[in-house]
Design a protein around this motif. Structure first.
Motif, PDB file in Angstrom:
ATOM      1  N   LEU A  70      -9.182  10.279   4.179  1.00  0.00           N
ATOM      2  CA  LEU A  70      -8.478   9.554   3.060  1.00  0.00           C
ATOM      3  C   LEU A  70      -8.403   7.983   3.618  1.00  0.00           C
ATOM      4  CD1 LEU A  70      -5.707  11.941   2.015  1.00  0.00           C
ATOM      5  CD2 LEU A  70      -8.028  11.669   0.823  1.00  0.00           C
ATOM      6  N   MET A  71      -8.593   6.898   2.634  1.00  0.00           N
ATOM      7  CA  MET A  71      -8.062   5.520   3.028  1.00  0.00           C
ATOM      8  C   MET A  71      -7.392   5.010   2.001  1.00  0.00           C
ATOM      9  SD  MET A  71     -10.311   2.613   4.780  1.00  0.00           S
ATOM     10  CE  MET A  71     -10.834   1.672   3.161  1.00  0.00           C
ATOM     11  N   PHE A  72      -6.382   4.270   2.562  1.00  0.00           N
ATOM     12  CA  PHE A  72      -5.509   3.355   1.445  1.00  0.00           C
ATOM     13  C   PHE A  72      -5.565   2.178   2.019  1.00  0.00           C
ATOM     14  CE2 PHE A  72      -3.153   7.175   0.232  1.00  0.00           C
ATOM     15  CZ  PHE A  72      -3.552   8.054   1.269  1.00  0.00           C
ATOM     16  N   TYR A  73      -5.900   1.047   0.918  1.00  0.00           N
ATOM     17  CA  TYR A  73      -6.385  -0.248   1.188  1.00  0.00           C
ATOM     18  C   TYR A  73      -5.543  -1.142   0.220  1.00  0.00           C
ATOM     19  CZ  TYR A  73      -9.364  -4.196   0.650  1.00  0.00           C
ATOM     20  OH  TYR A  73     -10.037  -5.458   0.492  1.00  0.00           O
ATOM     21  N   GLY A  74      -5.035  -2.431   0.774  1.00  0.00           N
ATOM     22  CA  GLY A  74      -4.375  -3.177   0.082  1.00  0.00           C
ATOM     23  C   GLY A  74      -3.708  -4.584   0.592  1.00  0.00           C
ATOM     24  N   ILE A  92       0.733  -1.079  -0.143  1.00  0.00           N
ATOM     25  CA  ILE A  92       0.071   0.029  -0.099  1.00  0.00           C
ATOM     26  C   ILE A  92       0.897   1.203  -0.263  1.00  0.00           C
ATOM     27  CG2 ILE A  92      -1.898   1.195   0.882  1.00  0.00           C
ATOM     28  CD1 ILE A  92      -2.695  -1.238   2.522  1.00  0.00           C
ATOM     29  N   PRO A  93       0.851   1.986  -1.026  1.00  0.00           N
ATOM     30  CA  PRO A  93       1.349   3.242  -0.865  1.00  0.00           C
ATOM     31  C   PRO A  93       1.016   4.120   0.258  1.00  0.00           C
ATOM     32  CG  PRO A  93       0.795   2.872  -3.248  1.00  0.00           C
ATOM     33  CD  PRO A  93      -0.060   1.888  -2.243  1.00  0.00           C
TER      34      PRO A  93
END
Lengths: 430, 430
Positions: A298-302, A138-139
């Motif tokens: 914001l959300m970052f997912y992976g 995840i960046p």
């Protein structure tokens, strides 16, 4: 832009991540050349067991002498995917001294010695990149450090450990207990034979220290991070969470205090509402929720782990560092100018879900409520249920400091009518 | 690192985004100085209506002569938040010619003339950054361009227009028709008086062109993007979607063909399963789902528009560009080395949900099925319901090319027993 001399890369470690880095460097060589502006060449691979067959890696590149490799003097970038403190720390420092930039996936080392390593990189005018150290593919570090560089981050809250999320998700969906869910995670390869680093929150705490440091432009050491594992989360806790429209996740939470004058970082299991984006993060996936003044939520997912995803993050850094070398510059280094104090856990303000086993007789609720009031902890809801002279009392509080809650619980334990404190769980994301 | 000469910024446009950029530059000046390594000074603001009161902006900075501002010669960075093609294009080109780097939020211009603007930036050794042009505050361009620089992106699928997502979410949750939901969006300020650019997919198509270009290292022009608006989505379509366990979203989809030899880019409404992470993106939020070889599935989520979120993205770029100027370098420019052909919509392969009004008599299904078979479109499921001599037939296909599906529908329209084609909707995300 194109030039002939290739950039030389030394790879330290050739396990799950390292072998994937080497594989992609070979199979995607043309793409890397085009994106960097020069060929990127694997110049050496340091391993512990040279006799193991390593597909696609020329045997003459393999060495057991990692120190000699990083001292060669012609290495542009050292990729460190050994993990752990030593010998990784010494090798990285030596790499800087001999003119190389470094890409690392080493969260434990960065959390413990990030400041010293950054200082070494700056002293020698080299880059230290480590996107892979937090939340795998995840960046996250680059967006926090660069995309949000003109914003003010107030909170970073995330699921940053896939093993524990797998276990908790399993407990939530199947009603299984902790041990049963852990056994399944182990059988499927999601948990290691010794799962301590994951289930006790050490891994997540290292990531929290790194994230808090970047988000708040402040040095946050591993020791500054409050840590509570998830081994004592029970099926009963999940049942309580469901009654509140919540689930339970192991969260890493980095927060700026409301007055902006200090920060906190902590890792513990917590109830979060099912409507929160983090509640629907399933299996071994990771996700990080960021709140800032201007950008909002914001959300970052992976995928947070695994050979390929981690290699993707390593290679993204490798391209950036190679580009920097070609243009004779370096990327952003450590930014700790804000130097905010890191407050202890007692200063953290949140909500709490407390389950008490109490005597089933008149006046108990009044006694319990008085204790909360005396400690300045305001009660949101109380649910009482009883049978056979025993009763349980579930109290959900409004926002209060952890110190006030701790004082409350100590006083509750001293009440004759309170037989035991069955569980205390923080409630986040509301 | 710290030096005294401030970096000078010219702001073109001072509306919702521009005024927020100016405000944050003032209120967060110390943070920006620390993060950049030098003070960042607002040196001029070009506006159309100089008489409007602009809180916090010194009146002597305000000018109506944008061209003179970008020609001053002492400007380090021009921030363009005017929007539209002209005068923005001319001003950006002039800025490069006079030595400034540029941060833009202009999706329409970037989609139409990105290649020429990138060439101008490179010719003059300057930066062109535009994180704010796609999905507002969500860090997306930097992660695609830098974090995934060592990976191979196969698909970018996103909700990149908040207005249409608000309308579709409203239709989904309330059962409202398109017009009713649009009226509410307009009343709440989510839709403009003339909503054409949003509801007809022009805005999303510009973003798709930019994303596809970056993801596939290939020039993708706005004309290369297939575009279908969402004005014809009905409450009946949502009812059909629900029966399939789906919802309907307006999606921008950029894909690499399975053989890797070409790419496609398209914008259209589509059914997606409720279990897909994009299905739960509510209101005016945006989210972009990225699939790559090594990283796997990533998602980026956040506010896609609004003054503050867009300003956050602009300021992140501003810090990066200022840092580049200080170190005398530039960031990654256009990367179009792959130069893959962009295939037409007919080559896109996906699944389809087709509703037909048919005569309620024996043999109709056989006729219809024969037409599908003749065009090589394989049927997954059929649902038939009828009353009073009229019946409806819902066909969901397996994966087929858009050209094959179009041929099928043309042939179906010619059947006597097919009274009409009520709707055709693509099914994505499975």
């Amino acid at each position: 832009m194109m030039r002939t001399r290739p950039l030389k890369v030394a790879l330290l470690g050739c396990g799950v991540v390292g072998s994937e880095v080497a594989r992609i460097m070979t199979t995607h060589a043309d793409d890397l050349t085009a994106r960097v502006g020069a060929p990127v060449e694997l110049a050496g691979v340091a391993v512990r067991r040279p006799d193991r067959v390593r597909e696609g890696i020329a045997p003459e590149l393999v060495t057991t002498d990692a120190t000699a490799l990083v001292k060669r003097g012609d290495i542009d970038v050292v990729v460190e995917v050994i993990g752990g403190i030593e010998p990784a720390r010494g090798l990285i420092t030596t790499a800087f001294e001999h003119g190389a930039s470094v890409v690392s996936a080493n969260k434990a080392l960065l959390a413990q010695d990030g400041a010293a390593l950054h200082a070494a990189a700056e002293e020698h005018g080299r880059d230290l990149y480590y996107e892979a150290a937090v939340a795998g593919a995840i960046p996250l570090i680059r967006p926090l450090r660069e995309s949000l560089a003109g914003d003010k981050i107030n909170r970073v809250m995330g699921i940053v450990n896939g093993t524990t999320n797998f276990i908790l998700d399993k407990m939530d969906s199947s009603g299984a207990g902790y041990q049963e869910a852990l056994d399944e995670a182990t059988a499927l390869g999601y948990a290691e034979a010794d799962p301590t680093a994951d289930v006790e929150g050490f891994d997540a705490a290292a990531k929290a220290a790194i994230l808090a440091g970047i988000a708040f432009h402040t040095r946050v050491r591993l020791d500054d991070v409050y840590r509570e594992g998830m081994t004592e989360v029970t099926a009963a806790d999940f049942a309580s969470a469901k009654e509140m429209g919540c689930t339970i996740k192991l969260l890493a939470i980095c927060e700026r205090a409301e007055d902006g004058a200090s920060v906190t970082a902590r890792v513990h299991p917590a109830m979060i509402p099912l409507s929160h984006p983090l509640a629907s993060v399933r299996g071994a996936y990771n996700a990080v929720f960021v709140e800032s003044d201007a950008a909002g939520q914001l959300m970052f997912y992976g995928p947070g782990a695994g050979g390929s995803p981690t290699a993707s993050a390593v290679l993204g850094d490798l391209v950036a560092v190679c580009r920097n070398r070609l243009s004779g510059t370096t990327g952003p280094g450590e930014s700790a100018y804000a130097a905010l104090p890191v407050s202890p856990m007692g200063d953290v303000v949140t909500r709490y879900h407390i389950s008490l086993d109490v005597a089933d007789k008149p006046g108990v609720l009044a006694q319990v409520a008085t204790v909360f009031a005396e400690h300045g902890v305001s009660i949101d809801t109380v649910r009482q249920s009883g049978k056979d002279g025993e009763a349980s009392l579930v109290v959900v509080t409004h926002r209060a400091s952890d110190a006030a809650l701790t004082g409350t619980v100590e006083a509750l334990r001293k009440l004759d009518t309170v037989r035991g404190v069955a569980s205390i769980m923080r409630v986040e994301g509301e």
